[in-house]
Motif scaffolding. Structure first.
Motif, short mmCIF file in Angstrom:
data_model
loop_
_atom_site.label_atom_id
_atom_site.label_comp_id
_atom_site.label_asym_id
_atom_site.label_seq_id
_atom_site.Cartn_x
_atom_site.Cartn_y
_atom_site.Cartn_z
N TYR A 143 0.80 -1.22 0.00
CA TYR A 143 0.00 0.00 0.00
C TYR A 143 0.83 1.28 0.00
CZ TYR A 143 -4.16 -2.81 0.35
OH TYR A 143 -5.16 -3.72 0.08
N ASP A 144 2.09 1.17 -0.36
CA ASP A 144 2.93 2.35 -0.54
C ASP A 144 2.87 2.73 -2.02
OD1 ASP A 144 4.94 4.22 -0.94
OD2 ASP A 144 6.41 3.16 0.30
N PRO A 145 2.15 3.80 -2.37
CA PRO A 145 1.99 4.16 -3.78
C PRO A 145 3.30 4.51 -4.48
CG PRO A 145 1.08 5.87 -2.37
CD PRO A 145 1.47 4.73 -1.47
N GLU A 146 4.34 4.85 -3.72
CA GLU A 146 5.63 5.13 -4.35
C GLU A 146 6.36 3.84 -4.71
OE1 GLU A 146 8.02 8.10 -2.46
OE2 GLU A 146 6.33 9.48 -2.25
N LYS A 147 5.84 2.70 -4.27
CA LYS A 147 6.40 1.40 -4.64
C LYS A 147 5.48 0.67 -5.60
CE LYS A 147 8.97 0.70 -0.37
NZ LYS A 147 9.12 -0.07 0.85
N VAL A 148 4.18 0.63 -5.28
CA VAL A 148 3.23 -0.17 -6.02
C VAL A 148 2.08 0.69 -6.53
CG1 VAL A 148 1.64 -2.14 -5.91
CG2 VAL A 148 3.79 -2.21 -4.62
N ALA A 149 1.88 0.67 -7.85
CA ALA A 149 0.71 1.31 -8.45
C ALA A 149 -0.32 0.21 -8.69
CB ALA A 149 1.08 1.99 -9.76
N ILE A 150 -1.57 0.50 -8.37
CA ILE A 150 -2.66 -0.45 -8.58
C ILE A 150 -3.66 0.23 -9.50
CG2 ILE A 150 -4.44 -1.85 -7.51
CD1 ILE A 150 -2.71 -1.75 -4.91
N LEU A 151 -3.73 -0.27 -10.71
CA LEU A 151 -4.53 0.38 -11.75
C LEU A 151 -5.44 -0.65 -12.42
CD1 LEU A 151 -4.82 3.16 -13.15
CD2 LEU A 151 -3.13 2.37 -14.81
N PRO A 152 -6.68 -0.78 -11.94
CA PRO A 152 -7.59 -1.73 -12.55
C PRO A 152 -8.09 -1.24 -13.91
CG PRO A 152 -8.70 -0.56 -10.77
CD PRO A 152 -7.27 -0.08 -10.79
N MET A 153 -8.65 -2.15 -14.69
CA MET A 153 -9.22 -1.78 -15.99
C MET A 153 -10.46 -0.91 -15.81
SD MET A 153 -7.10 -2.95 -18.09
CE MET A 153 -8.00 -2.48 -19.55
N GLY A 154 -11.20 -1.17 -14.76
CA GLY A 154 -12.34 -0.34 -14.39
C GLY A 154 -12.12 0.10 -12.95
N PHE A 155 -12.34 1.36 -12.66
CA PHE A 155 -12.03 1.89 -11.33
C PHE A 155 -13.16 1.71 -10.31
CE2 PHE A 155 -9.26 5.20 -13.66
CZ PHE A 155 -8.26 4.28 -13.83
N CYS A 156 -14.37 1.45 -10.79
CA CYS A 156 -15.53 1.33 -9.90
C CYS A 156 -16.08 -0.09 -9.94
CB CYS A 156 -16.63 2.30 -10.31
SG CYS A 156 -16.15 4.05 -10.20
N PHE A 157 -16.75 -0.49 -8.87
CA PHE A 157 -17.39 -1.80 -8.82
C PHE A 157 -18.46 -1.87 -9.89
CE2 PHE A 157 -20.87 -4.35 -6.69
CZ PHE A 157 -20.32 -5.58 -7.03
N PRO A 158 -18.35 -2.84 -10.83
CA PRO A 158 -19.31 -2.89 -11.95
C PRO A 158 -20.64 -3.56 -11.62
CG PRO A 158 -17.63 -4.59 -12.20
CD PRO A 158 -17.26 -3.79 -10.98
N GLY A 159 -20.74 -4.17 -10.45
CA GLY A 159 -21.96 -4.88 -10.08
C GLY A 159 -21.74 -6.38 -10.14
#
Length: 192
Positions: A75-91
């Motif tokens: 959870y250190d953004p300067e180490k790990v970027a977390i970039l999903p294909m969709g940013f919101c819960f699609p249902g």
């Protein structure tokens, strides 16, 4: 950094598909231009949508174990970027969560990736991210993961760490025996 901060604020205020989301918008991602590792995932689940913390669920626990990262490192953004294909819960659908919304990636993905110039390793989780990042539209997740050495050391395709994939893991014991140890070493090397 101000351009990046402005972009990130725009993403966090995004409402492109608000009318299509039963649970409303809540973009969940973690990015910083200094990140060395990029986790390209699918879309947040309901638990993550509720908490607003990426991979704040059983999938995240398993993924951290696969990568050999502590919760603090992950959870250190300067180490790990977390970039999903969709940013919101699609249902939710009949067999699990719906696919990531198609509006999200074209609107934001390339703009964000343009700022992540320090990435050394991209972990590509599941079919939606693999199709986007690897350009192989008809390849199965199993085939891509089995051919991981083809993409090594910069791109590493993995199955989604969801508990729903326990059967896949049982059918593919080589994954934990052959791939995970070298993956953990590669992650450590990239964070030095």
């Amino acid at each position: 950094m101000s351009d990046f901060s402005t972009l990130l604020n725009e993403v966090r205020r995004c409402t492109i598909c608000a009318s299509q989301l039963e649970h409303g918008v809540r973009p969940v991602l973690q990015v910083h231009p200094k990140a060395k590792i990029l986790i390209a995932g699918q879309a947040p689940g309901l638990k993550v949508h509720t908490s607003g913390v990426p991979f704040d669920d059983a999938s995240g626990k398993r993924l951290r174990e696969w990568l050999g990262l502590s919760r603090e490192e992950f959870y250190d953004p300067e180490k790990v970027a977390i970039l999903p294909m969709g940013f919101c819960f699609p249902g939710s659908g009949k067999t699990g969560d719906l696919a990531p919304r198609k509006e999200c990636a074209p609107a934001w993905r390339e703009k964000i990736l343009a700022h992540l110039k320090q990435i050394e390793v991209t972990i590509v989780l599941g079919s939606y991210a693999q199709k986007y990042h690897m350009g192989l539209k008809n390849a199965s997740v199993t085939d891509l993961v089995k051919s991981w050495e083809t993409y090594w050391p910069n791109i590493i395709p993995l199955p989604h760490p969801s508990p729903r994939n326990n059967i896949w893991l049982k059918k593919n014991p080589w994954f934990e025996i052959e791939l995970l140890p070298v993956l953990r070493s590669r992650i450590r090397e990239s964070l030095k």
